[in-house]
Design an enzyme around this catalytic site. Structure first.
Site, PDB file in Angstrom:
ATOM      1  N   LYS A   4      60.392  22.768  49.136  1.00 23.56           N
ATOM      2  CA  LYS A   4      59.040  23.338  49.179  1.00 23.56           C
ATOM      3  C   LYS A   4      58.151  22.364  49.942  1.00 23.56           C
ATOM      4  O   LYS A   4      57.975  21.216  49.532  1.00 23.56           O
ATOM      5  CB  LYS A   4      58.510  23.555  47.765  1.00 23.56           C
ATOM      6  CG  LYS A   4      57.077  24.071  47.764  1.00 23.56           C
ATOM      7  CD  LYS A   4      56.596  24.451  46.379  1.00 23.56           C
ATOM      8  CE  LYS A   4      55.165  24.942  46.431  1.00 23.56           C
ATOM      9  NZ  LYS A   4      54.668  25.344  45.116  1.00 23.56           N
ATOM     10  N   ARG A  49      46.393  30.427  46.850  1.00 28.81           N
ATOM     11  CA  ARG A  49      45.486  29.596  46.043  1.00 28.81           C
ATOM     12  C   ARG A  49      44.157  30.312  45.823  1.00 28.81           C
ATOM     13  O   ARG A  49      43.514  30.131  44.794  1.00 28.81           O
ATOM     14  CB  ARG A  49      45.304  28.225  46.689  1.00 28.81           C
ATOM     15  CG  ARG A  49      46.612  27.418  46.670  1.00 28.81           C
ATOM     16  CD  ARG A  49      46.474  26.053  47.331  1.00 28.81           C
ATOM     17  NE  ARG A  49      47.784  25.423  47.481  1.00 28.81           N
ATOM     18  CZ  ARG A  49      47.991  24.326  48.195  1.00 28.81           C
ATOM     19  NH1 ARG A  49      46.984  23.737  48.814  1.00 28.81           N
ATOM     20  NH2 ARG A  49      49.203  23.815  48.283  1.00 28.81           N
ATOM     21  N   LYS A  55      48.813  17.995  48.261  1.00 27.70           N
ATOM     22  CA  LYS A  55      50.042  17.940  47.466  1.00 27.70           C
ATOM     23  C   LYS A  55      51.147  17.160  48.175  1.00 27.70           C
ATOM     24  O   LYS A  55      52.331  17.321  47.880  1.00 27.70           O
ATOM     25  CB  LYS A  55      50.494  19.371  47.125  1.00 27.70           C
ATOM     26  CG  LYS A  55      49.457  20.151  46.290  1.00 27.70           C
ATOM     27  CD  LYS A  55      50.028  21.455  45.721  1.00 27.70           C
ATOM     28  CE  LYS A  55      49.021  22.125  44.788  1.00 27.70           C
ATOM     29  NZ  LYS A  55      49.570  23.327  44.129  1.00 27.70           N
ATOM     30  N   LYS A 102      60.800  27.157  51.066  1.00 26.17           N
ATOM     31  CA  LYS A 102      59.442  27.700  51.066  1.00 26.17           C
ATOM     32  C   LYS A 102      58.523  26.836  51.909  1.00 26.17           C
ATOM     33  O   LYS A 102      58.517  25.629  51.711  1.00 26.17           O
ATOM     34  CB  LYS A 102      58.955  27.731  49.614  1.00 26.17           C
ATOM     35  CG  LYS A 102      57.538  28.212  49.457  1.00 26.17           C
ATOM     36  CD  LYS A 102      57.158  28.172  48.013  1.00 26.17           C
ATOM     37  CE  LYS A 102      55.714  28.601  47.877  1.00 26.17           C
ATOM     38  NZ  LYS A 102      55.258  28.552  46.524  1.00 26.17           N
TER      39      LYS A 102
HETATM   40  C1  PBG Z   1      52.236  26.688  42.685  1.00 29.01           C
HETATM   41  C2  PBG Z   1      52.720  27.650  43.696  1.00 29.01           C
HETATM   42  C3  PBG Z   1      52.202  27.835  44.992  1.00 29.01           C
HETATM   43  C4  PBG Z   1      52.866  28.914  45.547  1.00 29.01           C
HETATM   44  C5  PBG Z   1      53.809  29.360  44.593  1.00 29.01           C
HETATM   45  N1  PBG Z   1      53.713  28.543  43.460  1.00 29.01           N
HETATM   46  C6  PBG Z   1      51.087  27.157  45.684  1.00 29.01           C
HETATM   47  C7  PBG Z   1      51.100  25.717  45.855  1.00 29.01           C
HETATM   48  O1  PBG Z   1      52.114  25.033  45.699  1.00 29.01           O
HETATM   49  O2  PBG Z   1      50.017  25.206  46.140  1.00 29.01           O
HETATM   50  C8  PBG Z   1      52.585  29.498  46.902  1.00 29.01           C
HETATM   51  C9  PBG Z   1      52.989  30.911  47.123  1.00 29.01           C
HETATM   52  C10 PBG Z   1      52.391  31.578  48.306  1.00 29.01           C
HETATM   53  O3  PBG Z   1      51.642  30.986  49.115  1.00 29.01           O
HETATM   54  O4  PBG Z   1      52.663  32.773  48.462  1.00 29.01           O
HETATM   55  N2  PBG Z   1      53.016  25.695  42.236  1.00 29.01           N
END
Ligand code: PBG
Length: 340
Positions: free
Chosen positions: A209, A219, A231, A262
């Site tokens: 990720k 968000r 992050k 991701k």
């Molecule tokens: C949170 C999370 C995020 C997404 C899925 N779980 C956002 C992030 O890590 O800030 C993003 C999903 C998307 O953008 O469709 N842990």
């Protein structure tokens, strides 16, 4: 050899025996030789859950997607199941008043998200329900882990994630989805689930990720943006490819059932690497920003959004993902059945 054939074709101007276009000459042949096909069964539809049971609030940056209370959400699940989309990843939109530094509401038995998971599983036992494990929707800091002195504290966060995962497993959820990127969380969650008797509950790890700008609309939808900083000390650097294999090795050793990349579309090389490297099913999260880009360009009339979306999903699968989490799931399934 190759050179001789080349000379033969172009000097003599006769007998071109290799004509790849023959395999493209009709829809029947193209369909027959197509190497990749996306079906609704490959897709997981992410859904945003509101606390108010009847509410339905559109997400401005994601045309066609709305946050839903449990009642409209159940209707959505039912409609999708009829279209062959059977898997859902549900995310909670948590009121600021329920957030805290330690995200304790995430495993509180009164949590509306946990109750909703239970209800969906009860009403649609044949569905596949995936959850999200990370602190950010519940955290006053908007981070995926515990924050102290501006730092994300890895090992203490694992304790919270363990409780969250077990509470989610208790609802009957099929797949736990740790999206937090803390080190060691797959092993830690696996052990906690097993100790609590949930040996059949799967883990789909967010293996690779990346710290990505493409999460922006998500968000907004969850109101979960970090209150300070970014992050980058836990999510991966988009510059890195080999590091994804390191994460994959760890998740495999730690007992993950599926590995996720991701975002998806900007990370097809990573999907391809993981597919070549692991025998586990590879999944890819076609994230909110990837959805928003296509919708925005479509609204402007700059491209055909439906065709672009279908091609995006096809490319993600062609790269090596067996499963795709995508906000296009329902509309893709509608088109899929229209075409048949
Ligand atoms: C949170 C999370 C995020 C997404 C899925 N779980 C956002 C992030 O890590 O800030 C993003 C999903 C998307 O953008 O469709 N842990």
């Amino acid at each position: 050899m190759a050179k001789a054939i080349y000379t033969y074709y172009f000097c003599e101007k006769v007998k071109m025996i290799q004509r790849p276009r023959r395999n493209r000459k009709s829809a029947a042949i193209r369909n027959m030789v197509a190497e990749t096909i996306v079906t609704p069964a490959d897709l997981i539809f992410p859904l945003f859950l509101l606390q108010d049971p009847q509410a339905q609030v559109p997400v401005n940056s994601m045309p066609g997607i709305s946050r839903k209370g449990i009642e409209p959400l159940l209707k959505e699940v039912e409609a999708c199941m009829k279209l062959g989309v059977q898997a859902f990843d549900i995310f909670p939109v948590v009121d600021e008043s329920l957030k805290s530094k330690d995200a304790a509401y995430s495993y509180d038995s009164s949590n509306f998200y946990l109750k909703a998971l239970e209800r969906v599983k009860r009403e649609f036992p044949e569905s596949c329900i995936m959850t999200d494990v990370a602190m950010d929707p519940y955290s006053t800091d908007g981070h995926d882990g515990i924050v102290r002195d501006g730092k994300i504290i890895n090992d203490e966060t694992l304790e919270v994630l363990n409780k969250m995962a077990v509470a989610q497993a208790e609802t009957g959820a099929d797949i736990i989805g740790p999206s937090d990127m803390m080190d060691g969380r797959v092993a830690s969650i696996r052990q906690s689930l097993d100790q609590a008797g949930f040996t059949e509950t799967s883990i789909m790890s967010y293996t690779a990720k990346y710290a990505s700008a493409y999460y922006g609309p998500f968000r907004d939808a969850l109101d979960s943006a970090p209150k300070f900083g970014d992050k980058k000390t836990y999510q991966m650097d988009p510059a890195n490819r080999k590091e994804a294999l390191r994460e994959a090795n760890l998740d495999m050793e730690e007992g993950a059932d599926m590995l996720m990349v991701k975002p998806a579309f900007a990370y097809l090389d990573i999907i391809s690497d993981l597919a070549a490297h692991s025998h586990l099913p590879i999944t890819a999260y076609n994230v909110s920003g990837e959805y928003a880009m296509i919708k925005a360009a479509n609204e402007k009339g700059w491209l055909d959004g439906d065709r672009a979306a279908d091609e995006m999903l096809l490319s993600i699968k062609r790269a090596g993902a067996k499963v795709i989490l995508t906000y296009f799931a329902k509309e893709f399934a509608l088109r899929y059945h229209d075409r048949k």
